[in-house]
Write a protein that holds these residues in place. Structure first.
Motif, PDB file in Angstrom:
ATOM      1  N   LYS A   1      -2.818 -10.091   7.918  1.00  0.00           N
ATOM      2  CA  LYS A   1      -1.379 -10.333   7.850  1.00  0.00           C
ATOM      3  C   LYS A   1      -0.852 -10.751   9.221  1.00  0.00           C
ATOM      4  CE  LYS A   1      -0.662  -5.322   8.092  1.00  0.00           C
ATOM      5  NZ  LYS A   1      -0.054  -4.151   7.419  1.00  0.00           N
ATOM      6  N   ASN A   2       0.448 -10.762   9.370  1.00  0.00           N
ATOM      7  CA  ASN A   2       1.095 -11.173  10.615  1.00  0.00           C
ATOM      8  C   ASN A   2       0.726 -12.611  10.999  1.00  0.00           C
ATOM      9  OD1 ASN A   2       2.272  -8.594  10.885  1.00  0.00           O
ATOM     10  ND2 ASN A   2       0.414  -7.810  11.869  1.00  0.00           N
TER      11      ASN A   2
ATOM     12  N   LYS B   1       6.326 -13.707   3.834  1.00  0.00           N
ATOM     13  CA  LYS B   1       5.144 -13.085   4.404  1.00  0.00           C
ATOM     14  C   LYS B   1       3.890 -13.528   3.657  1.00  0.00           C
ATOM     15  CE  LYS B   1       6.915 -10.166   7.515  1.00  0.00           C
ATOM     16  NZ  LYS B   1       6.513 -10.124   8.940  1.00  0.00           N
ATOM     17  N   THR B   2       2.753 -13.431   4.337  1.00  0.00           N
ATOM     18  CA  THR B   2       1.462 -13.765   3.744  1.00  0.00           C
ATOM     19  C   THR B   2       0.478 -12.629   4.009  1.00  0.00           C
ATOM     20  OG1 THR B   2       1.857 -16.111   4.197  1.00  0.00           O
ATOM     21  CG2 THR B   2      -0.394 -15.460   3.647  1.00  0.00           C
ATOM     22  N   GLU B   3      -0.267 -12.248   2.973  1.00  0.00           N
ATOM     23  CA  GLU B   3      -1.307 -11.240   3.112  1.00  0.00           C
ATOM     24  C   GLU B   3      -2.550 -11.708   2.374  1.00  0.00           C
ATOM     25  OE1 GLU B   3       0.207  -7.555   1.650  1.00  0.00           O
ATOM     26  OE2 GLU B   3       1.591  -7.279   3.332  1.00  0.00           O
TER      27      GLU B   3
ATOM     28  N   VAL C   1      -6.380  -5.734   5.162  1.00  0.00           N
ATOM     29  CA  VAL C   1      -5.491  -6.858   4.858  1.00  0.00           C
ATOM     30  C   VAL C   1      -5.315  -7.724   6.104  1.00  0.00           C
ATOM     31  CG1 VAL C   1      -3.204  -7.541   4.046  1.00  0.00           C
ATOM     32  CG2 VAL C   1      -4.250  -5.442   3.186  1.00  0.00           C
TER      33      VAL C   1
ATOM     34  N   TRP D   1      -3.291 -17.490  10.280  1.00  0.00           N
ATOM     35  CA  TRP D   1      -3.534 -16.073  10.566  1.00  0.00           C
ATOM     36  C   TRP D   1      -3.851 -15.875  12.044  1.00  0.00           C
ATOM     37  CZ3 TRP D   1      -8.830 -13.714  10.634  1.00  0.00           C
ATOM     38  CH2 TRP D   1      -8.775 -12.323  10.827  1.00  0.00           C
TER      39      TRP D   1
END
Length: 805
Positions: A53-54, A71-73, A51, A205
């Motif tokens: 993320k962050n 949040k985004t993944e 994944v 990202w």
């Protein structure tokens, strides 16, 4: 030439090694069963894989951690046909997600998510794919020459869904839409972007440092792409167009079948071709009254020449509107008429028969673009009213247009380019050729840049003789940090001419420029962003080497924390100068005096249903009566996510402007003093039935009356105006009216049906004393040109056709 290119490459290697940037890594997973593109991320392939993320903020902040509530993944898989993305865009308040419908490549007021891919991993040439919260697609090519080019489009697939935790996207990007090498194991550049429109915050990202370089230099890495290759990249776009035109009581019906072809010559290079194209649904030009010495430049409206033209436009030698323009000897039909003859027809455009372009970039960074276009022989038909005899005058023979671009990128921030344009015409007509060598070199830290060009033109004209010309540019700039500056020089000799296939307003100049700027990259207590820019320049004539003028321009722009934007500029010139262009003979000049101008604007928060733009300006010349002002107001109303309407009003008036009138037989150059008023009304609106179907309206009416005073003057040898006995009526009453009503239905990806109704009125006479209402009444007495056009485009992929068979 070859030694010069090698020298520049060596210099670039010394100056420019790519800045080391921390790059996140995501592993792609190969799957045997592709996910179903429905926006519901419940396919088994999305489970138990890496994944991304962050995410971190890159606007308005700088590296701030994404909020826990949003949040985004992202997950990535691939198979033999395509690469697939699943985006989880969490939002604790999904009711605040903005989702205005819009046309393709228009983000409007909506959240979006973007995938940025660089298959060559060169940090310079990205391919971007965006999906909005309304389901609208946008795609673009990114290059160092043009930045983001949203005119590029390809066929790919996406769906969205929502729940109480946020929204989700599923994307399928066929390998046929990308250009990559044939290596067995590949690593691509990769980044993701997310816009949260309600907060006006953008996240990525991989961290993007706005203070230095370009966004494409800050991609992460996508690894583990194994044994991927494209199938045959061949698709067809058969196009059927039916037009009904009505003008002055005459109705003409015309049907036309054309074909667009896209073929992958290799993994990195693509051929695009159009045969028997019809551009009747291209947008209308924003016509203006041109009283000056320079040609008005209109934007390209034809999709074939817009799409993927980033390499072709490098160096500024190619202007695609020259292809199919007014025939080179258009006025010969008028000049050679006898008293008993009349012109039956004299086409104002040369018909385009076909055009093809090849473009791409190799793994080693060599970009190649080639364009060829052919226009048909154009003839005026003239009839003798006494004898009945018909004769034809060739106003433009069969013509062949060619463009070649070679662009070598290296060190991930520098390039050297060669460009050549050539036009040949049959039957000993005028021919033209132009070439350019460009370089763009940056240092290791991307903090300094040196760029330049050398350009050459050559014309063979059996009527006006042969000429060869030269132009150059050299600039140095600091490109990192809050404070930046630059110096540059541009010059062209008196023979430099690229207007056969390029666009050039003037030659015979030697100009020097300097600029300083200051900007912020993080919000302050009151501002999300602001910038200040100071530019100044000094102009000389190349031949003879004399001073002609100067300018100074101070700009300011700011956006508050509440998304209210404002700005303006102060601009002017000092002392006297010499204008060699307005007398229209390239020999005489008119003395110019100091000038001062002000401009200011405000722009409200476009997230709200009602928004507006407003502007005001004032300018004057010292030592003369010449002065003027303008104001404009544009209210925009977004009733809901499907319907918006925008109206714009602009009023501009200039008093006592001096301007060229004519040159008399005795050589006297006559000037007049005029009042110019311009009233511009425009309206645009759209109703979206879905992300694939919409109805739009576009209206524009430009009224420009020009009234001359009776005190005409002639130009003396010192560049001053003295009294003249000349008299005449030179008033102008210019009117341009356009209305477009268009319905578009994209019934399948790449395929669409569009219906356009257009009406237009144009009139130019000398009744500049009419009021606005009387002028409208007079305008509607003029012939109305109407056009109803139906266009059907169907996308055919060779591989799908093969599977069907």
């Amino acid at each position: 030439m070859r030694k010069l290119v090698l020298t520049l490459c060596l210099l670039g290697a010394i100056l420019a090694h790519a800045q080391e940037i921390k790059r996140k890594t995501l592993t792609a997973t190969r799957v045997s069963t592709a996910p179903k593109i429905d926006g519901n991320l419940n396919d088994a392939v999305w489970k138990n894989i890496p994944v991304a993320k962050n995410f971190v903020m890159f606007d308005p902040g700088d590296g701030d951690t994404e909020p826990n509530a949003q949040k985004t993944e992202v997950k990535v898989v691939y198979d033999d046909e395509a690469i697939y993305f699943a985006a989880y865009l969490y939002d604790s308040h999904p009711e605040t997600i903005m989702r205005q419908f819009s046309d393709r490549d228009n983000f409007a007021q909506a959240d979006f998510f973007g995938v940025i891919i660089n298959p060559l991993n060169d940090n310079q040439n990205d391919t971007e794919f965006f999906v909005s919260a309304a389901g609208t697609q946008s795609d673009a090519k990114v290059s160092t020459a043009t930045g983001e080019d949203f005119s590029w489009s390809d066929v790919w697939y996406s769906k969205i869904s929502f729940d109480d935790k946020g929204w989700y996207i599923e994307m399928k990007i066929p390998f046929a839409a990308l250009r990559f090498s044939n290596e067995k194991v590949q690593t691509w550049g990769l980044n993701f972007k997310r816009l949260i429109q309600s907060r006006r915050e953008r996240y990525s990202w991989n961290y993007i440092d706005k203070s230095v370089g370009r966004a494409s230099q800050y991609s992460g890495l996508l690894t583990n792409l194994k044994n991927i290759k494209t199938s045959i990249r061949l698709n067809f776009l058969p196009i059927f167009t039916s037009n009904i035109l009505n003008f002055e009581g005459t109705t003409i019906t015309r049907e036309q079948i054309g074909l667009n072809i896209k073929y992958g010559l290799s993994d990195n290079f693509t051929l695009d071709a159009t045969i028997n194209p019809d551009f009747s649904q291209a947008g209308f030009d924003d016509l203006v009254l041109n009283l000056g010495p320079f040609e008005t430049r209109f934007a390209e409206q034809r999709q074939f020449f817009i799409e993927g033209a980033d390499l072709l436009n490098k160096g500024g030698l190619f202007f695609s509107r020259r292809i199919g323009k007014r025939p080179i000897n258009f006025y010969d039909a008028f000049n050679n008429l006898s008293s008993s003859e009349e012109i039956i027809s004299n086409p104002s455009e040369a018909k385009l028969i076909s055009a093809a372009k090849i473009s791409g970039r190799s793994k080693k960074g060599l970009g190649i673009a080639v364009l060829n276009a052919v226009t048909d022989k154009t003839e005026a038909i003239i009839k003798d009213n006494i004898t009945g005899a018909i004769r034809k005058v060739t106003t433009e023979p069969l013509a062949n247009y060619n463009v070649l671009v070679l662009d070598q990128e290296f060190n991930k921030n520098s390039s050297v380019s060669f460009i050549n344009t050539h036009i040949s015409r049959n039957n000993n007509f005028r021919r033209a050729n132009a070439s350019a060598l460009l370089f763009n070199l940056a240092n290791k830290a991307n903090s300094k840049k040196l760029s330049g060009s050398a350009k050459f033109s050559s014309i063979k004209d059996p009527v006006n003789g042969n000429t060869k010309g030269f132009s150059s540019n050299l600039s140095y700039s600091k490109t990192k940090g809050k404070f930046r500056y630059g110096l540059s020089n541009s010059l062209a000799d008196d023979k430099y001419d690229i207007n056969d296939l390029g666009f050039q307003r003037r030659n015979n100049f030697n100009a020097f420029f300097g600029n300083m700027s200051y900007r912020i990259f993080k919000p302050t207590k009151h501002f999300n962003s602001y910038s200040i820019n100071l530019r100044a320049g000094m102009f000389r004539r190349y031949k003879p080497n004399v001073y002609t003028g100067n300018f100074v321009n101070l700009n300011f722009f700011a956006t508050t924390l509440k998304q209210f934007s404002f700005g303006g500029n102060i601009n002017g010139s000092f002392g006297t100068g010499k204008d060699y262009n307005e007398p229209r003979n390239d020999v005489d000049f008119i003395v110019t005096t100091a000038r001062l101008g002000f401009f200011g604007f405000v722009s409200s928060d476009f997230r709200k249903k009602f928004a507006y733009n407003a502007s005001i300006s004032y300018n004057r010349r010292y030592g003369e009566k010449d002065n003027g002002y303008s104001f404009g107001f544009t209210p925009i109303y977004r009733a809901n996510d499907k319907f918006f309407l925008s109206y714009s009003f602009n009023y501009d008036i200039t008093f006592d402007e001096r301007g060229y009138i004519t040159t008399l037989d005795n050589g006297d150059i006559i000037f007049g003093f005029r009042n110019i008023k311009s009233v511009l009304n425009s309206l645009s609106g759209k109703y979206s039935f879905s992300d694939l179907s919409s109805l739009t309206i576009a209206f524009r009416y430009n009224w420009t009356p020009v009234t001359y005073k009776n005190n005409y003057a002639k130009l003396d040898e010192k560049g001053l105006l003295v009294t003249s006995a000349y008299s005449g009526n030179n008033d102008v009453n210019f009117n341009s009216w356009n209305l477009d009503l268009r319905y578009v239905w994209q019934f399948a990806r790449g395929s669409e049906l569009s219906v356009l109704y257009r009406n237009a009125i144009f009139n130019s006479d000398d009744q500049s004393n009419l009021s606005f209402s009387d002028n409208l009444s007079n305008l509607f007495k003029q012939p109305l040109q109407q056009n109803l056009s139906i266009r059907f485009v169907y996308y055919l992929d060779y591989n799908k056709i093969k599977s069907w068979l």
